[in-house]
Design an enzyme around this catalytic site. Sequence first.
Site, PDB file in Angstrom:
ATOM      1  N   LYS A   1      -1.714  -7.442  -1.131  1.00 32.32           N
ATOM      2  CA  LYS A   1      -2.969  -7.262  -0.473  1.00 32.32           C
ATOM      3  C   LYS A   1      -4.363  -7.693  -1.295  1.00 32.32           C
ATOM      4  O   LYS A   1      -5.160  -8.295  -0.765  1.00 32.32           O
ATOM      5  CB  LYS A   1      -2.821  -5.996   0.455  1.00 32.32           C
ATOM      6  CG  LYS A   1      -4.342  -6.151   1.395  1.00 32.32           C
ATOM      7  CD  LYS A   1      -4.361  -4.609   1.970  1.00 32.32           C
ATOM      8  CE  LYS A   1      -5.755  -4.347   1.866  1.00 32.32           C
ATOM      9  NZ  LYS A   1      -5.991  -2.994   2.577  1.00 32.32           N
TER      10      LYS A   1
ATOM     11  N   GLY B   1       0.942  -1.280  -0.134  1.00 31.41           N
ATOM     12  CA  GLY B   1      -0.046   0.025  -0.048  1.00 31.41           C
ATOM     13  C   GLY B   1       0.904   1.189   0.079  1.00 31.41           C
ATOM     14  O   GLY B   1       0.641   2.263  -0.621  1.00 31.41           O
ATOM     15  N   GLY B   2       1.936   1.433   0.767  1.00 31.33           N
ATOM     16  CA  GLY B   2       2.722   2.468   0.914  1.00 31.33           C
ATOM     17  C   GLY B   2       4.002   2.190   1.548  1.00 31.33           C
ATOM     18  O   GLY B   2       3.895   1.075   2.660  1.00 31.33           O
ATOM     19  N   MET B   3       4.895   2.867   1.466  1.00 32.25           N
ATOM     20  CA  MET B   3       6.131   2.674   2.323  1.00 32.25           C
ATOM     21  C   MET B   3       6.684   4.142   2.702  1.00 32.25           C
ATOM     22  O   MET B   3       6.869   5.212   1.969  1.00 32.25           O
ATOM     23  CB  MET B   3       7.229   2.064   1.284  1.00 32.25           C
ATOM     24  CG  MET B   3       8.632   1.998   1.851  1.00 32.25           C
ATOM     25  SD  MET B   3       8.539   0.961   3.175  1.00 32.25           S
ATOM     26  CE  MET B   3       9.598   1.441   4.534  1.00 32.25           C
TER      27      MET B   3
ATOM     28  N   TYR C   1       0.431  -4.526  13.441  1.00 31.26           N
ATOM     29  CA  TYR C   1      -0.405  -3.589  13.087  1.00 31.26           C
ATOM     30  C   TYR C   1      -1.706  -3.484  14.139  1.00 31.26           C
ATOM     31  O   TYR C   1      -1.710  -2.410  14.617  1.00 31.26           O
ATOM     32  CB  TYR C   1      -0.885  -3.723  11.536  1.00 31.26           C
ATOM     33  CG  TYR C   1       0.485  -3.525  10.485  1.00 31.26           C
ATOM     34  CD1 TYR C   1       0.420  -2.396   9.936  1.00 31.26           C
ATOM     35  CD2 TYR C   1       0.982  -4.659  10.161  1.00 31.26           C
ATOM     36  CE1 TYR C   1       1.374  -2.257   8.803  1.00 31.26           C
ATOM     37  CE2 TYR C   1       2.006  -4.421   9.323  1.00 31.26           C
ATOM     38  CZ  TYR C   1       2.235  -3.281   8.624  1.00 31.26           C
ATOM     39  OH  TYR C   1       3.301  -3.216   7.589  1.00 31.26           O
TER      40      TYR C   1
ATOM     41  N   GLU D   1       4.928  -0.352  13.714  1.00 32.53           N
ATOM     42  CA  GLU D   1       3.657  -0.398  12.810  1.00 32.53           C
ATOM     43  C   GLU D   1       2.176  -0.365  13.743  1.00 32.53           C
ATOM     44  O   GLU D   1       1.237   0.332  13.528  1.00 32.53           O
ATOM     45  CB  GLU D   1       3.406  -1.777  12.223  1.00 32.53           C
ATOM     46  CG  GLU D   1       4.183  -1.945  11.110  1.00 32.53           C
ATOM     47  CD  GLU D   1       4.442  -1.026  10.111  1.00 32.53           C
ATOM     48  OE1 GLU D   1       3.389  -0.043  10.038  1.00 32.53           O
ATOM     49  OE2 GLU D   1       5.294  -0.847   9.065  1.00 32.53           O
TER      50      GLU D   1
ATOM     51  N   HIS E   1      -1.448   6.751   7.440  1.00 32.40           N
ATOM     52  CA  HIS E   1      -0.377   5.906   7.854  1.00 32.40           C
ATOM     53  C   HIS E   1       0.979   6.161   7.791  1.00 32.40           C
ATOM     54  O   HIS E   1       1.908   6.228   8.653  1.00 32.40           O
ATOM     55  CB  HIS E   1      -0.829   4.647   7.303  1.00 32.40           C
ATOM     56  CG  HIS E   1      -0.049   3.304   7.827  1.00 32.40           C
ATOM     57  ND1 HIS E   1      -0.605   2.696   8.793  1.00 32.40           N
ATOM     58  CD2 HIS E   1       1.317   2.884   7.382  1.00 32.40           C
ATOM     59  CE1 HIS E   1       0.608   1.678   9.192  1.00 32.40           C
ATOM     60  NE2 HIS E   1       1.546   1.930   8.465  1.00 32.40           N
ATOM     61  N   GLU E   2       1.500   6.460   6.271  1.00 34.47           N
ATOM     62  CA  GLU E   2       3.026   6.722   6.118  1.00 34.47           C
ATOM     63  C   GLU E   2       3.011   7.843   6.788  1.00 34.47           C
ATOM     64  O   GLU E   2       4.279   7.859   6.881  1.00 34.47           O
ATOM     65  CB  GLU E   2       3.145   6.834   4.595  1.00 34.47           C
ATOM     66  CG  GLU E   2       2.629   5.582   3.758  1.00 34.47           C
ATOM     67  CD  GLU E   2       2.788   4.200   4.534  1.00 34.47           C
ATOM     68  OE1 GLU E   2       3.662   4.021   5.110  1.00 34.47           O
ATOM     69  OE2 GLU E   2       2.242   3.095   4.124  1.00 34.47           O
TER      70      GLU E   2
ATOM     71  N   ARG F   1      -0.164  -4.902  -6.054  1.00 32.50           N
ATOM     72  CA  ARG F   1      -0.230  -5.066  -4.670  1.00 32.50           C
ATOM     73  C   ARG F   1      -0.771  -6.195  -3.983  1.00 32.50           C
ATOM     74  O   ARG F   1      -1.890  -6.722  -4.493  1.00 32.50           O
ATOM     75  CB  ARG F   1      -1.181  -3.785  -4.235  1.00 32.50           C
ATOM     76  CG  ARG F   1      -1.475  -3.434  -2.677  1.00 32.50           C
ATOM     77  CD  ARG F   1      -2.361  -2.376  -2.684  1.00 32.50           C
ATOM     78  NE  ARG F   1      -2.447  -1.939  -1.149  1.00 32.50           N
ATOM     79  CZ  ARG F   1      -3.434  -1.357  -0.869  1.00 32.50           C
ATOM     80  NH1 ARG F   1      -4.193  -0.574  -1.444  1.00 32.50           N
ATOM     81  NH2 ARG F   1      -3.538  -0.852   0.530  1.00 32.50           N
TER      82      ARG F   1
HETATM   83 ZN   LIG Z   1       3.408   1.173   8.239  1.00 31.07          ZN
END
Ligand SMILES: [Zn+2]
Length: 642
Positions: A591, A303-305, A416, A353, A330-331, A589
């Site tokens: 997920k 999803g993101g980094m 998470y 996380e 989140h990021e 992706r």
């Molecule tokens: Zn994260």
Amino acid sequence: MAELRVRICLAGLVLCGAGLPAAGSDLGPIEPGLDYHSYANVDQFRTTHIGMELRVDLELKSITGTVDLELKRLDPRATQLVLDTKNLTILDVTQKATDVLGATAKSETIWVSRPFHLEKPDPILGSALVIDLPPNRKSTESVRIDYETQRTATALQWLSPKQTAGHTAFLYTVSEPIGARSWIPLQDTPQVRVTYKARVHTDPGVQAVMSADNDPKLQHRGEFTFVMPQAIPSYLIALAVGDLKFKATGPRTGVYAEKALINAAAKEFADTESMLAASEKLFGPYRWTRYDVLVMPPSFPIGGMENPRLSFITPTVIAGDKSLVSVIAHEMAHSWSGNLVTNATWRDLWLNEGFTDYLQSRIVTAVYGEPRASMEEVLGLQSLRADLAKLKPQDQTLAIDLRDRDPGLVFSDVPYEKGRLFLNYLAAKFGRERFDAFLHDYFDHFAFKSITTEQFNDYLMENLLGRFPGIVSREQVLAWENAPGIPADAVLPVSTILSQVDETRSKWLSGTLQPKKFGLDWTAQQWLYFLDNMPAALSAKQLESLDQAYDFTRSRNAEIEHSWFKLAIAANFQPSYARLEDYLKTIGRIKLIGPLYTDLMKTPSGAEIAKRVYAKALPGYHPDTVKAIGAIVTPAAEEGSE
Ligand SMILES: [Zn+2]
């Protein structure tokens, strides 16, 4: 990182068991703070700064690099420097003559070759690079390494022009958890923090960006310089090269993307500046100057980094209605939890996380309101429960034993979502005001440090549990961290909006409510909850009536499409299959596509589709995606490989 889940849950039993030993009961007690996934002799040398000169060849798909490691010598008698590498070709290792010969050296600028060798490679950890150095009384010295990456570099994805929106070749890195060593020889452990400078050479028509200062106003022609003045762990060193455009979303925020996506991305992420303001109000000053977002090609496996100053984000969150932008929250939250206060080893990932998921909810509440944050938390809890059902008890704990295992295994929902539940529990017990003040001080106290679960516990004892005694005991904290499952005293999220969705679903299933009589004002979260909680198999007729009313097959929202395709596969609903194939081929992706491949593999006709689509999609997938989906589609081939 927004999610990885490469191996645990999507690949199911195949990769949970095959080739990888379970958590090591016979390995003796864990030594907290010892990084079992790095060869680096950090008790003798610590890198403080990295200088890089990198030539990126998009056509040959290689990086040729020279890296200068500035080292702090902790042991004057040490005669070997051990670094992490994986699939790197080491061309030469040199040291300044003054470092080798001391005062007798004639010049600072003469570099002297040093003997080195690569140890036998381990399939997960790569090869230790062992460099012989003379004992030295100086407290600092540098080592220069000339090297080349190989096509097998696990952190690099090279995209050919036809795999990108703008038809220009593209390169990006995913260094977390231990991928940095596949494109830079270094001490690849989160407990070593470095500042860095880099000069990157590219073809003239493309732009390079890094997790460093990126001045959007500068014009470049094939040469880019970057400075990261704050000390960061190696997994946050990141690079992307492609035909990028920039658009500001505020004075400190903006978006980089390929031309085809730049306007949609800037519109979708228009609230980034407000998120940043909300975050600072909650958690203290933002210490990284700018916060920009780089929209990745669709093959991006996660999803993101949270690469500092420049989060890498999947384009699958561009839904047209800002409904999936909690990935940005989140990021961004990682700018505090993770990038500022970092897990010392991958066992401690929940400190990154779990905290980030908690912060994410707080940011979403501040910008979009509490009802949306609650809905997202309920969806997160569902996802956690699904993961827990597949995980062995020892992998359901916050601080999991990863010895002798791939550290990628840690990326389940446990660090998470269970981490977030733990912090929600503390906030509920102590009151949000006290807990927020605690968090604010925690980020200050450990700023730019890498810490273990045990260090967090000591700080928690002293500054929260001990300060307000009689509320939560140390034993309760340890039960959260070390016991499997969700503790009985957890404070679970509730959403009245989603409870109403349950009622609506029941009415629709019983035939008392027709499509279009509901849902016209629903958010993406309501639809996800509606679709994800359907009974095991709906009839094709039921799906047809929903699809006619809401056109899920062609939803612009990649998450809703994902939930819809799961239902379509279970019911063998053919009208969705053409679009399903397209979805699997264009998105990388894990997920989103992993569970769909898993479901397809459950029937012979589905397996045929999965194998055919995978064979076609494979050249466009990231190495992590290839590994995860390959294990689902051809499990036998995966066994025995790394
Ligand atoms: Zn994260």
